[in-house]
Design a protein around this motif. Structure first.
Motif, PDB file in Angstrom:
ATOM      1  N   THR A 180       0.855  -1.182   0.000  1.00 49.15           N
ATOM      2  CA  THR A 180       0.000   0.000   0.000  1.00 49.15           C
ATOM      3  C   THR A 180       0.892   1.233   0.000  1.00 49.15           C
ATOM      4  O   THR A 180       1.859   1.303   0.760  1.00 49.15           O
ATOM      5  CB  THR A 180      -0.920   0.019   1.237  1.00 49.15           C
TER       6      THR A 180
ATOM      7  N   ASP B 148      -4.188   1.183  -2.488  1.00 50.75           N
ATOM      8  CA  ASP B 148      -4.400   0.216  -1.418  1.00 50.75           C
ATOM      9  C   ASP B 148      -4.114  -1.220  -1.843  1.00 50.75           C
ATOM     10  O   ASP B 148      -4.622  -1.698  -2.857  1.00 50.75           O
ATOM     11  CB  ASP B 148      -5.842   0.324  -0.918  1.00 50.75           C
ATOM     12  N   LYS B 149      -3.284  -1.908  -1.079  1.00 46.54           N
ATOM     13  CA  LYS B 149      -3.028  -3.352  -1.129  1.00 46.54           C
ATOM     14  C   LYS B 149      -2.913  -3.912  -2.543  1.00 46.54           C
ATOM     15  O   LYS B 149      -3.728  -4.703  -2.999  1.00 46.54           O
ATOM     16  CB  LYS B 149      -4.092  -4.095  -0.343  1.00 46.54           C
TER      17      LYS B 149
END
Length: 228
Positions: free
Chosen positions: A32, A41-42
């Motif tokens: 992230t 994100d991720k």
């Protein structure tokens, strides 16, 4: 009037795996990227690899990734790691570089990631070097009747913070360390100021042919403080 569509930007990511023996291939590394105006994100990094490498995150590898996303502003930190409920993997992350437009953000990790070391120890959050307020630690390790090939890890706990899992792999002149009988080894490490040191955790991963490990003492100096 149509709403403005955010432009897609390119983030070039380079990840250096340390040149030491790793465990089995780890493919589920996620990251992230935290910015001043949002986050990416991720990301499952293997989905963004630039080349057609068969194996990534191997010993000594320099792997390149390309991420397309809208602008998230100045990069303030990254969170990188993997889920490993079976405690099967260990990965020594050397560093991460992210190039965005004309700026290169360097994240120095030098840290073992493994759930064997405890809950959430397979993840790390790092600030770029320009944001770091790390200090120097001088660590002196004295061995007894030992002959060890494995990778040794040190973690320092204080009343304010805790360091990463720091690999003890090169001594102060840059040569590869050998934990031999009656050796006295000096390491120079950089990490967060943990405050007053309360305890340490030191151990090895059991790799290599020689597993004889007798630790006599450890001395740690930081700022004007001395611990033994």
């Amino acid at each position: 009037m149509h709403p403005k569509i955010p432009s897609v930007e390119i983030y070039s990511v380079t990840i250096q795996t340390a040149d030491v023996q790793q465990t089995d291939t780890i493919e589920n590394i996620e990251m992230t990227i935290h910015g001043s105006n949002g986050k990416i994100d991720k990301l499952l990094l293997k989905d963004h690899i630039k080349s057609d490498k068969q194996k990534i995150f191997q010993q000594g590898n320099l792997d390149e990734f390309e991420i397309k996303n809208e602008d998230i502003g100045d990069i303030e930190s990254i969170t990188i790691g993997f889920d490993d409920n079976e405690q099967k993997f260990a990965w020594l992350l050397e560093s991460v570089d992210i190039k965005y437009k004309e700026t290169v953000y360097h994240f120095q990790a030098q840290c073992w990631l493994s759930s064997r070391l405890g809950p959430n120890f397979s993840w790390i959050t790092i600030k770029p070097d320009t944001y770091n307020d790390n200090i120097n630690y001088k660590v002196t390790v004295e061995m007894g009747d030992s002959q060890l090939d494995a990778n040794v890890i040190l973690c320092i706990y204080g009343d304010k913070d805790v360091t990463k899992n720091l690999p003890l792999r090169t001594i102060k002149d840059g040569t590869r360390v050998k934990f031999d009988k009656d050796s006295r080894l000096e390491f120079h490490l950089k990490d967060v100021d943990v405050g007053k040191i309360e305890k340490i955790n030191i151990g090895h991963d059991g790799k290599g042919n020689e597993q004889k490990w007798f630790l006599k003492s450890i001395e740690i100096e930081k700022n004007d403080e001395y611990y033994m």
